[in-house]
Design a protein around this motif. Sequence first.
Motif, short mmCIF file in Angstrom:
data_model
loop_
_atom_site.label_atom_id
_atom_site.label_comp_id
_atom_site.label_asym_id
_atom_site.label_seq_id
_atom_site.Cartn_x
_atom_site.Cartn_y
_atom_site.Cartn_z
N LEU A 1 55.43 -46.46 -44.96
CA LEU A 1 54.00 -46.55 -44.65
C LEU A 1 53.63 -45.75 -43.42
CD1 LEU A 1 52.98 -50.26 -45.37
CD2 LEU A 1 51.78 -48.22 -46.17
N VAL A 2 54.43 -45.88 -42.38
CA VAL A 2 54.16 -45.13 -41.14
C VAL A 2 54.27 -43.63 -41.42
CG1 VAL A 2 55.03 -44.65 -38.81
CG2 VAL A 2 54.77 -47.02 -39.57
N THR B 1 49.34 -43.64 -33.08
CA THR B 1 50.08 -44.31 -32.00
C THR B 1 49.81 -45.80 -32.01
OG1 THR B 1 49.97 -42.31 -30.66
CG2 THR B 1 50.46 -44.36 -29.50
N ARG B 2 48.56 -46.16 -32.18
CA ARG B 2 48.22 -47.59 -32.22
C ARG B 2 48.84 -48.26 -33.45
NH1 ARG B 2 42.19 -50.07 -32.21
NH2 ARG B 2 42.79 -52.25 -32.22
N GLU C 1 42.72 -52.64 -42.10
CA GLU C 1 41.64 -52.60 -41.12
C GLU C 1 41.73 -51.34 -40.26
OE1 GLU C 1 41.02 -56.17 -38.78
OE2 GLU C 1 41.42 -57.41 -40.56
N PHE C 2 42.95 -51.00 -39.84
CA PHE C 2 43.13 -49.79 -39.05
C PHE C 2 42.65 -48.56 -39.81
CE2 PHE C 2 46.90 -51.42 -36.26
CZ PHE C 2 46.00 -52.04 -35.40
N ARG C 3 42.97 -48.50 -41.11
CA ARG C 3 42.54 -47.35 -41.91
C ARG C 3 41.01 -47.30 -42.00
NH1 ARG C 3 47.23 -48.40 -44.58
NH2 ARG C 3 46.34 -49.79 -46.12
N ALA C 4 40.39 -48.45 -42.18
CA ALA C 4 38.93 -48.51 -42.27
C ALA C 4 38.28 -48.06 -40.95
CB ALA C 4 38.47 -49.92 -42.63
N GLN C 5 38.97 -48.34 -39.84
CA GLN C 5 38.44 -47.99 -38.52
C GLN C 5 38.90 -46.61 -38.05
OE1 GLN C 5 39.98 -51.16 -36.12
NE2 GLN C 5 38.70 -52.72 -37.09
N ASN C 6 39.73 -45.96 -38.87
CA ASN C 6 40.26 -44.64 -38.52
C ASN C 6 41.05 -44.66 -37.21
OD1 ASN C 6 40.52 -42.32 -39.90
ND2 ASN C 6 38.61 -41.40 -39.18
N VAL C 7 41.88 -45.68 -37.03
CA VAL C 7 42.67 -45.86 -35.82
C VAL C 7 43.77 -44.80 -35.77
CG1 VAL C 7 44.32 -47.46 -34.74
CG2 VAL C 7 42.15 -48.30 -35.63
N GLY C 8 44.13 -44.37 -34.59
CA GLY C 8 45.16 -43.35 -34.40
C GLY C 8 46.56 -43.85 -34.73
#
Length: 132
Positions: A87-88, A35-36, A26-33
């Motif tokens: 992954l990180v 740090t988050r 979900e983070f990838r789909a939302q292009n989340v930074g």
Amino acid sequence: EVSEKVRLIAAQRRDNIAAIVRQLREFRAQNVGITRIVNYVNTRIRNDQSLSSEMRSLLASLGARGEQALKVLERIDEEVSQCVRDLVEVERMYRRGRLDKREYRSRVSALEERLLRASEELERLYRQLGSS
């Protein structure tokens, strides 16, 4: 009973690992930074390590029967930790432009699969305990 507690913890850990994979997607789909992402992963991993510690204590109380399970658990824990670290790192490398999109997706997919396999091993570990 101890084996029932182990089963519940194994299920919690399996769900926790699956949630990490789901949320990272979900983070990838939302292009989340990054740090988050790192904050989220660190929180989930601390929770997983706490569950693992509890599981280790319970398995140790089973004597010889739990000894073999502890060795398997150690391997699973190392696999989960390594996959999450990787992954990180892949996320960081991609965001810095050091990986192209195809390589990034390939690595992420492989690491997610390894994580999900590790979570399935937790279930097998419990079943083996129950049958011995």
